[in-house]
Motif scaffolding. Structure first.
Motif, short mmCIF file in Angstrom:
data_model
loop_
_atom_site.label_atom_id
_atom_site.label_comp_id
_atom_site.label_asym_id
_atom_site.label_seq_id
_atom_site.Cartn_x
_atom_site.Cartn_y
_atom_site.Cartn_z
N GLY A 282 0.82 -1.21 0.00
CA GLY A 282 0.00 0.00 0.00
C GLY A 282 0.85 1.25 0.00
O GLY A 282 0.57 2.22 -0.73
N SER A 283 1.89 1.27 0.82
CA SER A 283 2.74 2.46 0.89
C SER A 283 3.52 2.66 -0.41
O SER A 283 3.74 3.80 -0.84
N ALA A 284 3.94 1.56 -1.04
CA ALA A 284 4.66 1.66 -2.31
C ALA A 284 3.75 2.20 -3.41
O ALA A 284 4.13 3.06 -4.21
N LEU A 285 2.51 1.70 -3.46
CA LEU A 285 1.55 2.19 -4.45
C LEU A 285 1.24 3.67 -4.22
O LEU A 285 1.19 4.46 -5.17
N ASN A 286 1.07 4.04 -2.98
CA ASN A 286 0.77 5.45 -2.67
C ASN A 286 1.91 6.37 -3.07
O ASN A 286 1.69 7.50 -3.53
N LYS A 287 3.14 5.90 -2.87
CA LYS A 287 4.30 6.71 -3.26
C LYS A 287 4.30 6.91 -4.77
O LYS A 287 4.56 8.02 -5.26
N GLY A 288 3.98 5.85 -5.51
CA GLY A 288 3.90 5.99 -6.96
C GLY A 288 2.78 6.91 -7.39
O GLY A 288 2.95 7.75 -8.29
N ILE A 289 1.62 6.78 -6.75
CA ILE A 289 0.48 7.64 -7.07
C ILE A 289 0.82 9.10 -6.80
O ILE A 289 0.40 10.00 -7.54
N GLU A 290 1.60 9.35 -5.76
CA GLU A 290 1.99 10.71 -5.41
C GLU A 290 2.70 11.41 -6.56
O GLU A 290 2.54 12.62 -6.77
N TYR A 291 3.48 10.64 -7.33
CA TYR A 291 4.27 11.22 -8.41
C TYR A 291 3.66 10.99 -9.79
O TYR A 291 4.16 11.51 -10.79
N ALA A 292 2.59 10.23 -9.88
CA ALA A 292 1.99 9.90 -11.17
C ALA A 292 1.36 11.13 -11.81
O ALA A 292 0.78 11.99 -11.13
N THR A 293 1.46 11.22 -13.13
CA THR A 293 0.90 12.36 -13.87
C THR A 293 -0.16 11.93 -14.87
O THR A 293 -0.68 12.76 -15.62
N GLY A 294 -0.50 10.65 -14.91
CA GLY A 294 -1.48 10.16 -15.87
C GLY A 294 -2.91 10.45 -15.47
O GLY A 294 -3.20 10.74 -14.30
N GLU A 295 -3.80 10.33 -16.44
CA GLU A 295 -5.24 10.49 -16.18
C GLU A 295 -5.86 9.18 -15.69
O GLU A 295 -6.97 9.18 -15.16
N TYR A 296 -5.13 8.08 -15.89
CA TYR A 296 -5.58 6.77 -15.45
C TYR A 296 -4.49 6.12 -14.61
O TYR A 296 -3.30 6.36 -14.82
N PHE A 297 -4.91 5.28 -13.68
CA PHE A 297 -4.01 4.54 -12.81
C PHE A 297 -4.16 3.04 -13.06
O PHE A 297 -5.29 2.53 -13.15
N ALA A 298 -3.04 2.36 -13.18
CA ALA A 298 -3.02 0.90 -13.25
C ALA A 298 -1.89 0.40 -12.39
O ALA A 298 -0.91 1.11 -12.13
N TRP A 299 -2.03 -0.85 -11.93
CA TRP A 299 -1.06 -1.42 -10.99
C TRP A 299 -0.69 -2.81 -11.50
O TRP A 299 -1.54 -3.59 -11.92
N LEU A 300 0.59 -3.10 -11.46
CA LEU A 300 1.06 -4.44 -11.83
C LEU A 300 1.96 -4.96 -10.73
O LEU A 300 2.99 -4.36 -10.41
#
Length: 400
Positions: free
Chosen positions: A66-84
């Motif tokens: 969860g913390s790793a995904l949130n860190k990525g979301i914090e810096y993401a600039t896309g209009e859509y989010f996907a996770w692998l």
């Protein structure tokens, strides 16, 4: 072309290079790949050959998926989010097909079917997934357990802006918790095509931490139980109306007990014994049968100057004027007050909401009372109630 931010959380996974490669080989071009190294001590070298192709590589101390995904979301600039997940693999056209489908049905969030593979990439099961005819069926199934594979998800970033990100305190069920929160405002769309390969291997979390996961699943289900039941009830009502029934929801009454309207407007020590902080009387005259009450409120607490240690508050809601009535809701919020609290200890606002379902043959006046007390033995006078503080309730008649 809409930009899709894909986040790969990585922690000591030997398959991470295959995950990265599957993203880089997508047929859809407008992709932002973010890899978050969650304090790995092994297999980091498998990322190095791709550093020039990864849009953003982040290293952080270990805190969980969860913390790793949130860190990525914090810096993401896309209009859509996907996770692998680092041990899974995207089909080459995963993003292209899923985005096209989402746009065609105006979906805010979408999951897909998936296949199972083993450590050697051999396909074990060609396709896993289930289409539900309606939202009610989806809710009833998700109430039992999480069948939505996180690596199949794609959602608009707007959804996360509205709902919030992953709960980092949940080490195994951060996805399940988020899906249940999202359902309060959105519905999931489903694309019945296996667009990821989900790897089954001995080091996967479901095999290593099975007992811990079961405990956390139970916790999440308990946390969301009332919201899920209310969503199911709403769908049942809408379903009956859609079939030509005369079911309707009638708001019979709504009341608020406002004990303190502003911050620091009161200064009352929290005691070990229950103290009445709110009471409402709801008019149920004319109810055709059983009624349902929804309630909520706020209590603001502040550690007393000089106190250090664990303390907390318990909130109890009774159907009746005092604790001799029926307990319909109980919640506890514990605080660990550090040594360094500054000149003015921080105020914690505790909010709650719950329901009292199917109260049969209510009196014309249905009374609910709110009592608070210290949650810790010997916790007398460790906290002050400082305001704001309120208790509100609404009673509905669901009849058909």
């Amino acid at each position: 072309m809409k930009k899709v931010s894909i986040i790969i959380p990585f922690y000591n996974c030997e398959y991470v290079d295959q995950a990265i490669l599957s993203v880089l080989n997508q047929t859809y071009q407008n992709i932002e790949l973010i890899v978050v190294n969650d304090g790995s001590t092994s297999y980091t070298e498998k990322i190095y050959p791709f550093l020039h192709h990864i849009n953003l590589y982040i290293e952080k101390t270990n805190g969980g998926t969860g913390s790793a995904l949130n860190k990525g979301i914090e810096y993401a600039t896309g209009e859509y989010f996907a996770w692998l997940s680092a041990d899974d693999i995207y089909a080459p056209d995963k993003i292209e097909k899923q985005l096209k489908y989402m746009e065609s049905v105006a979906a805010d969030i979408c999951h897909t079917a998936y296949s199972l593979i083993d450590e050697n990439d051999h396909v074990l099961t060609p396709s896993i997934g289930k289409h539900f005819e309606d939202r009610l069926s989806f809710l009833n199934q998700l109430k039992q357990g999480n069948f939505v594979n996180g690596s199949t998800i794609m959602m608009k970033m707007d959804v996360l802006d509205q709902i919030g990100v992953f709960n980092e305190s949940l080490l195994y069920t951060q996805d399940y918790d988020l899906w249940l929160r999202i359902l309060r405002q959105y519905s999931f769309s489903y694309l019945d095509e296996p667009l990821i390969q989900y790897r089954v291997h001995e080091e996967m979390g479901t095999k290593r931490f099975g007992n811990e996961m079961e405990e956390e699943i139970t916790f999440v289900q308990q946390q969301h139980h009332l919201h899920v039941e209310m969503m199911i009830l709403k769908e049942l009502i809408q379903s009956n109306i859609g079939k030509g029934g005369d079911c309707m929801t009638v708001l019979l009454d709504a009341r608020t007990s406002q004990n303190a309207s502003f911050e620091n407007s009161i200064n009352v020590p929290l005691t070990a014994g229950p103290v009445l902080t709110g009471i409402v009387g709801l008019n149920t005259t004319g109810a055709a049968g059983a009624v349902t009450t929804q309630f909520g409120g706020t209590v603001s607490i502040q550690p007393r100057p000089g106190f250090v240690g664990v303390t907390g508050i318990t909130i109890n809601i009774y159907r009746g004027e005092d604790p001799t009535g029926t307990l319909v809701y109980s919640a506890t919020e514990n605080l660990n007050v550090p040594l360094e609290t500054g000149p003015e200890p921080a105020i914690t606002i505790v909010s709650f909401e719950g329901s009292d379902y199917q109260v049969a043959d209510p009196d014309d006046l249905l009374i609910y009372s709110m009592y608070v007390q210290s949650s810790i033995d010997g916790g007398d006078n460790t906290l002050n109630r400082v305001g704001p503080e309120s208790f509100n309730a609404r009673v509905y008649d669901y009849n058909s």
